[in-house]
Design a protein around this motif. Structure first.
Motif, PDB file in Angstrom:
ATOM      1  N   PRO A 279     -51.536  43.026 -12.348  1.00 54.14           N
ATOM      2  CA  PRO A 279     -52.805  42.789 -11.637  1.00 54.14           C
ATOM      3  C   PRO A 279     -53.136  41.302 -11.480  1.00 54.14           C
ATOM      4  CG  PRO A 279     -53.066  44.514 -13.283  1.00 54.14           C
ATOM      5  CD  PRO A 279     -51.723  43.905 -13.514  1.00 54.14           C
ATOM      6  N   PHE A 280     -52.827  40.508 -12.503  1.00 55.03           N
ATOM      7  CA  PHE A 280     -53.101  39.075 -12.432  1.00 55.03           C
ATOM      8  C   PHE A 280     -52.265  38.422 -11.333  1.00 55.03           C
ATOM      9  CE2 PHE A 280     -54.356  40.097 -16.803  1.00 55.03           C
ATOM     10  CZ  PHE A 280     -55.558  39.421 -16.919  1.00 55.03           C
ATOM     11  N   TYR A 281     -50.976  38.744 -11.306  1.00 55.73           N
ATOM     12  CA  TYR A 281     -50.109  38.155 -10.293  1.00 55.73           C
ATOM     13  C   TYR A 281     -50.418  38.703  -8.900  1.00 55.73           C
ATOM     14  CZ  TYR A 281     -47.385  36.366 -14.233  1.00 55.73           C
ATOM     15  OH  TYR A 281     -46.990  35.720 -15.378  1.00 55.73           O
ATOM     16  N   SER A 282     -50.873  39.946  -8.831  1.00 53.42           N
ATOM     17  CA  SER A 282     -51.276  40.514  -7.536  1.00 53.42           C
ATOM     18  C   SER A 282     -52.470  39.745  -6.985  1.00 53.42           C
ATOM     19  CB  SER A 282     -51.638  41.995  -7.688  1.00 53.42           C
ATOM     20  OG  SER A 282     -50.514  42.755  -8.070  1.00 53.42           O
ATOM     21  N   PHE A 283     -53.385  39.383  -7.861  1.00 49.46           N
ATOM     22  CA  PHE A 283     -54.519  38.551  -7.430  1.00 49.46           C
ATOM     23  C   PHE A 283     -54.029  37.182  -6.977  1.00 49.46           C
ATOM     24  CE2 PHE A 283     -57.864  35.436  -8.388  1.00 49.46           C
ATOM     25  CZ  PHE A 283     -58.910  35.953  -7.629  1.00 49.46           C
ATOM     26  N   GLY A 284     -53.014  36.661  -7.672  1.00 48.56           N
ATOM     27  CA  GLY A 284     -52.493  35.340  -7.333  1.00 48.56           C
ATOM     28  C   GLY A 284     -51.785  35.277  -5.995  1.00 48.56           C
ATOM     29  N   VAL A 285     -51.217  36.404  -5.543  1.00 51.72           N
ATOM     30  CA  VAL A 285     -50.494  36.411  -4.262  1.00 51.72           C
ATOM     31  C   VAL A 285     -51.345  37.005  -3.136  1.00 51.72           C
ATOM     32  CG1 VAL A 285     -48.226  36.541  -5.335  1.00 51.72           C
ATOM     33  CG2 VAL A 285     -49.408  38.655  -4.740  1.00 51.72           C
ATOM     34  N   ARG A 286     -52.623  37.196  -3.376  1.00 48.29           N
ATOM     35  CA  ARG A 286     -53.493  37.758  -2.339  1.00 48.29           C
ATOM     36  C   ARG A 286     -53.386  36.907  -1.069  1.00 48.29           C
ATOM     37  NH1 ARG A 286     -56.157  34.457  -5.560  1.00 48.29           N
ATOM     38  NH2 ARG A 286     -57.887  33.167  -4.812  1.00 48.29           N
ATOM     39  N   GLY A 287     -53.243  37.589   0.055  1.00 50.82           N
ATOM     40  CA  GLY A 287     -53.099  36.883   1.322  1.00 50.82           C
ATOM     41  C   GLY A 287     -51.701  36.361   1.585  1.00 50.82           C
ATOM     42  N   ARG A 288     -50.767  36.602   0.648  1.00 45.15           N
ATOM     43  CA  ARG A 288     -49.395  36.079   0.798  1.00 45.15           C
ATOM     44  C   ARG A 288     -48.375  37.204   0.666  1.00 45.15           C
ATOM     45  NH1 ARG A 288     -48.746  31.619  -3.620  1.00 45.15           N
ATOM     46  NH2 ARG A 288     -46.756  31.358  -2.565  1.00 45.15           N
ATOM     47  N   TRP A 289     -48.773  38.409   1.009  1.00 46.09           N
ATOM     48  CA  TRP A 289     -47.883  39.550   0.823  1.00 46.09           C
ATOM     49  C   TRP A 289     -46.663  39.492   1.732  1.00 46.09           C
ATOM     50  CZ3 TRP A 289     -48.186  41.996  -3.490  1.00 46.09           C
ATOM     51  CH2 TRP A 289     -49.392  42.097  -4.155  1.00 46.09           C
ATOM     52  N   ALA A 290     -46.798  38.818   2.865  1.00 44.24           N
ATOM     53  CA  ALA A 290     -45.632  38.655   3.746  1.00 44.24           C
ATOM     54  C   ALA A 290     -44.547  37.839   3.045  1.00 44.24           C
ATOM     55  CB  ALA A 290     -46.045  37.979   5.056  1.00 44.24           C
ATOM     56  N   ALA A 291     -44.974  36.795   2.317  1.00 47.33           N
ATOM     57  CA  ALA A 291     -44.025  35.966   1.569  1.00 47.33           C
ATOM     58  C   ALA A 291     -43.392  36.768   0.427  1.00 47.33           C
ATOM     59  CB  ALA A 291     -44.741  34.735   1.009  1.00 47.33           C
ATOM     60  N   VAL A 292     -44.180  37.648  -0.185  1.00 46.03           N
ATOM     61  CA  VAL A 292     -43.659  38.490  -1.254  1.00 46.03           C
ATOM     62  C   VAL A 292     -42.582  39.424  -0.722  1.00 46.03           C
ATOM     63  CG1 VAL A 292     -44.240  40.310  -2.906  1.00 46.03           C
ATOM     64  CG2 VAL A 292     -45.801  38.381  -2.590  1.00 46.03           C
TER      65      VAL A 292
END
Length: 308
Positions: A210-223
């Motif tokens: 959950p912490f890392y999911s918050f950190g990549v918010r708005g960057r899911w394309a990069a993920v």
């Protein structure tokens, strides 16, 4: 009879210490292996950390039933152990990543890797009542000095900054403090509540998601792009990175933290040697000399175990 029982107990302690030594060396080799495999891709930052937590959980969660389950019937104790550990590991990664943005990588890395084991030894002596021998402490000191020397190889070639305060040094120290805190807490948790290292590691990674999911918010394309292009390295990381710490946690259950914490930094030497011989990195003589100092520390630690 008394002497015979005493001798048997000494042999048992020596065998357990030798096993712990082997586990930590194996952990260092595994840690170095995933660092080499993931070389470059780990610079992706938060997306890579997200994949690491998700991939590590997916790979290792199926192993829990075959490694003693949770290790305890006290579910609240398990949840407390992994809950605090998850927060501490996320905090460690956050401080480390900030340090890499603010300062020279070699400064942050060397300061963190030297400070962390040093503080872990001090706290283990004060909090756990551990009493390493003089020989062991000399070995610990040699390992820490060698690891710091490896990290400072490129320090002299780093660009000078106009500011008087080196933020790389500050965040390196903070990272070392974070390493010491999570090491001591994890040791306390797995020892006190007899938690399974595999279940403990999986629980910690699961809570990191959950912490890392918050950190990549708005960057899911990069993920998604990272997962598609670097899936082989992510899989290797997901297997090897948790394995290296599972081995450390297992060693901590049977050996003093004051010996385990510095010894796990042998991975730094292995990665450095890979850099010298495979990547042809600069100043090989300095790197090899620093590695020799660490090797001497390892020998002293091994001798201290033999004489237990």
């Amino acid at each position: 009879l008394h002497l015979s029982l005493r001798r048997q107990r000494q042999m048992c302690i020596r065998d357990r210490s030798a096993l712990a030594f082997a586990l930590v060396i194996a952990a260092a080799i595994t840690h170095a292996a995933w660092n080499i495999v993931a070389h470059g891709v780990s610079r992706a930052g938060m997306p890579f950390l997200w994949w690491g937590a998700v991939g590590g959980t997916a790979v290792w969660i199926g192993v829990i039933p075959f490694t003693g389950g949770l290790g305890t019937d006290d579910l609240l104790a398990f949840l407390l152990g992994v809950g605090v550990s998850g927060v501490l590991h996320v905090a460690y990664m956050a401080v480390l990543q900030r340090g890499y943005r603010e300062g020279n990588l070699s400064t942050v890395y060397a300061t963190a890797r030297g400070t962390g084991p040093f503080l872990s030894v001090i706290v283990a002596i004060l909090l756990f009542g551990e009493r390493p021998s003089v020989l062991a402490l000399v070995g610990v000191a040699a390992i820490i000095v060698g690891v710091v020397a490896i990290g400072l190889v490129d320090r002299g070639r780093a660009e000078r900054q106009d500011r008087s305060l080196d933020l790389g040094l500050v965040f390196g120290l903070l990272t070392g403090v974070a390493i010491a805190i999570y090491t001591i807490w994890d040791a306390h948790a797995v020892r006190t509540w007899n938690l399974s290292p595999v279940a403990f590691m999986v629980g910690t990674m699961l809570l990191e998601i959950p912490f890392y999911s918050f950190g990549v918010r708005g960057r899911w394309a990069a993920v998604r792009t990272l997962g598609r292009t670097q899936w082989r390295r992510i899989v290797a990381f997901s297997i090897l990175s948790p394995l290296s710490y599972i081995l450390v946690l297992t060693a901590i259950q049977i050996a003093p933290v004051a010996l385990v914490a510095p010894l796990r930094e042998v991975s730094v030497v292995l990665v450095s040697l890979f850099g010298v011989f495979a990547l042809k990195e600069s100043r090989p003589g300095w790197r090899l000399a620093a590695s020799a100092v660490v090797a001497g520390g390892i020998v002293l630690l091994a001798l201290s175990l033999i004489h237990i």
